[in-house]
Design a protein around this motif. Structure first.
Motif, PDB file in Angstrom:
ATOM      1  N   SER A 172       1.967   2.569  -3.893  1.00  0.00           N
ATOM      2  CA  SER A 172       1.337   2.891  -4.960  1.00  0.00           C
ATOM      3  C   SER A 172       0.170   3.907  -5.105  1.00  0.00           C
ATOM      4  CB  SER A 172       0.320   1.260  -5.058  1.00  0.00           C
ATOM      5  OG  SER A 172      -0.594   1.491  -3.796  1.00  0.00           O
ATOM      6  N   SER A 173       0.196   4.877  -3.904  1.00  0.00           N
ATOM      7  CA  SER A 173      -0.434   5.933  -4.088  1.00  0.00           C
ATOM      8  C   SER A 173       0.156   6.947  -2.989  1.00  0.00           C
ATOM      9  CB  SER A 173      -1.881   5.629  -3.526  1.00  0.00           C
ATOM     10  OG  SER A 173      -2.830   6.815  -3.478  1.00  0.00           O
ATOM     11  N   ASN A 201       0.735  -1.081  -0.039  1.00  0.00           N
ATOM     12  CA  ASN A 201       0.141  -0.162  -0.105  1.00  0.00           C
ATOM     13  C   ASN A 201       0.897   1.302  -0.194  1.00  0.00           C
ATOM     14  OD1 ASN A 201      -2.243  -1.597   0.181  1.00  0.00           O
ATOM     15  ND2 ASN A 201      -2.262  -1.618   2.421  1.00  0.00           N
ATOM     16  N   PRO A 259       4.918  -2.317  -5.762  1.00  0.00           N
ATOM     17  CA  PRO A 259       3.687  -1.869  -6.798  1.00  0.00           C
ATOM     18  C   PRO A 259       3.936  -0.307  -6.597  1.00  0.00           C
ATOM     19  CG  PRO A 259       2.865  -2.884  -5.177  1.00  0.00           C
ATOM     20  CD  PRO A 259       4.274  -3.217  -4.616  1.00  0.00           C
ATOM     21  N   THR A 304       1.926  -2.472 -10.871  1.00  0.00           N
ATOM     22  CA  THR A 304       1.224  -1.500  -9.855  1.00  0.00           C
ATOM     23  C   THR A 304       0.364  -2.654  -9.315  1.00  0.00           C
ATOM     24  OG1 THR A 304      -0.404  -1.662 -11.999  1.00  0.00           O
ATOM     25  CG2 THR A 304       1.211   0.025 -11.986  1.00  0.00           C
ATOM     26  N   PRO A 305      -0.636  -1.981  -8.252  1.00  0.00           N
ATOM     27  CA  PRO A 305      -1.445  -2.893  -7.584  1.00  0.00           C
ATOM     28  C   PRO A 305      -2.471  -3.760  -8.382  1.00  0.00           C
ATOM     29  CG  PRO A 305      -1.409  -0.773  -6.774  1.00  0.00           C
ATOM     30  CD  PRO A 305      -0.727  -0.482  -8.026  1.00  0.00           C
ATOM     31  N   ASN A 306      -2.749  -3.348  -9.531  1.00  0.00           N
ATOM     32  CA  ASN A 306      -3.641  -4.060 -10.390  1.00  0.00           C
ATOM     33  C   ASN A 306      -3.113  -4.884 -11.650  1.00  0.00           C
ATOM     34  OD1 ASN A 306      -5.996  -3.145  -8.643  1.00  0.00           O
ATOM     35  ND2 ASN A 306      -5.682  -1.194  -9.855  1.00  0.00           N
ATOM     36  N   SER A 307      -1.776  -4.905 -11.709  1.00  0.00           N
ATOM     37  CA  SER A 307      -1.028  -5.417 -12.876  1.00  0.00           C
ATOM     38  C   SER A 307      -0.876  -7.053 -12.857  1.00  0.00           C
ATOM     39  CB  SER A 307       0.156  -4.745 -13.000  1.00  0.00           C
ATOM     40  OG  SER A 307       1.085  -5.122 -12.165  1.00  0.00           O
ATOM     41  N   GLY A 308      -1.079  -7.551 -11.532  1.00  0.00           N
ATOM     42  CA  GLY A 308      -0.945  -9.049 -11.571  1.00  0.00           C
ATOM     43  C   GLY A 308       0.392  -9.385 -11.499  1.00  0.00           C
ATOM     44  N   ARG A 352      -0.036   3.796 -11.078  1.00  0.00           N
ATOM     45  CA  ARG A 352      -0.116   3.482 -12.413  1.00  0.00           C
ATOM     46  C   ARG A 352       0.556   4.695 -13.300  1.00  0.00           C
ATOM     47  NH1 ARG A 352      -5.939   1.815 -14.200  1.00  0.00           N
ATOM     48  NH2 ARG A 352      -4.785   1.629 -16.016  1.00  0.00           N
TER      49      ARG A 352
END
Length: 400
Positions: A107-108, A104, A230, A240-244, A233
């Motif tokens: 990533s932001s 966390n 991560p 990234t958190p959603n890139s798997g 984006r």
């Protein structure tokens, strides 16, 4: 990957000295050891050096605690109940869990990535080249280079046009992105010259953006923990958190020369973030040469110290600037408000977990905060230009 180590006070003396030293190093880097009393135990009786009183002590960036004795007639220590009790209070642990932080904190709103800045991904010029290639390899090739009656020339002109377009795209990428890349680093280092440790406990955040890379392997010569993190984006970000996982593969091999890494730790034309932890031997320290009055301090760090803030035993704050190794400097008084502003500015450079570590370390009496832009960091990929390395050093003052 561990957050808490749970032991009894009977367990601690049975651990071999080397393993005990390793556990304490892990605590220095932010771990929590919880020792459950089975008898009348203190930190002193367990051989744990601390100047603090009570059942909790900060130890570097981490913490060691002594828990109360089990109730009469209760099992010595029920493993399931004990673990469940810690799982239930994860939110009240001194610091966020390691894995939660890795997932966390970067990533932001990662301060280092924001300071590093964004770079636009310029699609326009490549679209123009591809359109020109389509026109050239299609109608112009068909009706000019290999017109009716000369269609056999397609077997020559088409590969030549394709090869030329590929070379042009490669040249454009090299001209625009270059070879290698650049990055920035921020390091939080707890320096412990006391009790013969002579070590720096380093947590290093780094972000980089690469151009064309001609190799993917590199050594890490320090004994270090290294993980990709991560990040937010962007057109350049792969992880990234959603890139798997971004399809990345990471390989590491230990050897006599250190840790050899290869794979996708750094990828061409990519933006990536990493977190490192290391314990580095050092003779660096901040020495106070007088017992009263305005502190006279001497740095033994090899790198210059840009600013030094120290808190004396009575809670007063002092400031010195531009310290070079071996040269005494007299500190000037510093107001509490100025000190708090300095701490706030440095916290804003760090990811959330390191920010909490630093906030805790900054309030210790008899300790210092030193800032340097010249201190060495743990080196990773040597084909990158690390344009800035900002180091925050903390630790106890030494009286020679």
């Amino acid at each position: 990957g561990y957050d808490v180590m749970i032991l009894t006070d009977d367990d601690w003396p049975t651990i071999p000295p080397g393993a005990r030293a390793a556990i304490l190093q892990w605590v220095r880097l932010g771990g929590l050891v919880s020792l459950h009393r089975l008898s009348s135990t203190s930190f002193a009786s367990l051989g744990i050096e601390t100047s603090q009183t009570g059942d909790k002590t900060t130890y570097g960036l981490g913490e060691i605690e002594l828990s109360g004795r089990p109730a009469a007639g209760a099992p010595v220590l029920d493993p399931k109940k004990t673990v469940n009790r810690y799982l239930a209070k994860r939110g009240s642990l001194p610091h966020p869990p390691v894995n939660t932080s890795i997932v966390n904190d970067y990533s932001s709103g990662w301060p280092l990535q924001k300071e590093f800045g964004e770079q636009r991904f310029d699609y326009g010029i490549f679209v123009v080249v591809l359109i020109a290639f389509g026109v050239l390899v299609g109608p112009i090739n068909l009706f000019v280079f290999a017109k009716s009656g000369m269609r056999h020339k397609l077997f020559i002109t088409t590969p030549i046009i394709s090869l030329g377009a590929s070379l042009l795209l490669g040249a454009l990428i090299l001209a625009k992105d270059g070879i290698g890349g650049r990055g920035q680093r921020v390091c939080l280092a707890e320096v412990r010259p006391d009790d013969g440790e002579n070590s720096a406990y380093l947590i290093q955040e780094q972000v980089s953006r690469t151009g064309v890379l001609l190799g993917a392997s590199f050594p890490v010569r320090e004994s270090a923990f290294l993980t990709p993190v991560p990040i937010a984006r962007s057109p350049w970000a792969r992880l990234t958190p959603n890139s798997g996982g971004g399809g990345a593969h990471y390989r590491s091999q230990f050897g006599e020369a250190g840790l050899q890494l290869s794979g996708d730790w750094f990828q061409s034309r990519s933006e990536q973030g990493h977190l490192l932890q290391a314990v580095i031997p050092t003779r660096g320290r901040i020495e106070r040469r007088n017992a009263s009055g305005a502190p006279v301090v001497v740095s033994t760090f090899g790198a210059p110290i840009d600013r030094l803030c120290l808190t004396d035993d009575s809670g007063g704050h002092w400031l010195a600037e531009q310290l070079e190794a071996g040269k005494p400097v007299t500190c000037q008084p510093m107001t509490r408000a100025t000190f708090q502003q300095l701490v706030k500015e440095q916290k804003q450079r760090l990811a959330s977990r390191q920010r909490q570590f630093f906030a805790q370390a900054a309030e210790r009496r008899g300790h210092f905060i030193a800032l340097s832009t010249s201190a060495p960091a743990v080196e990773t990929y040597d084909r990158l230009d690390w344009t800035e390395t900002h180091t925050i050093l903390t630790g106890p003052l030494v009286t020679p």
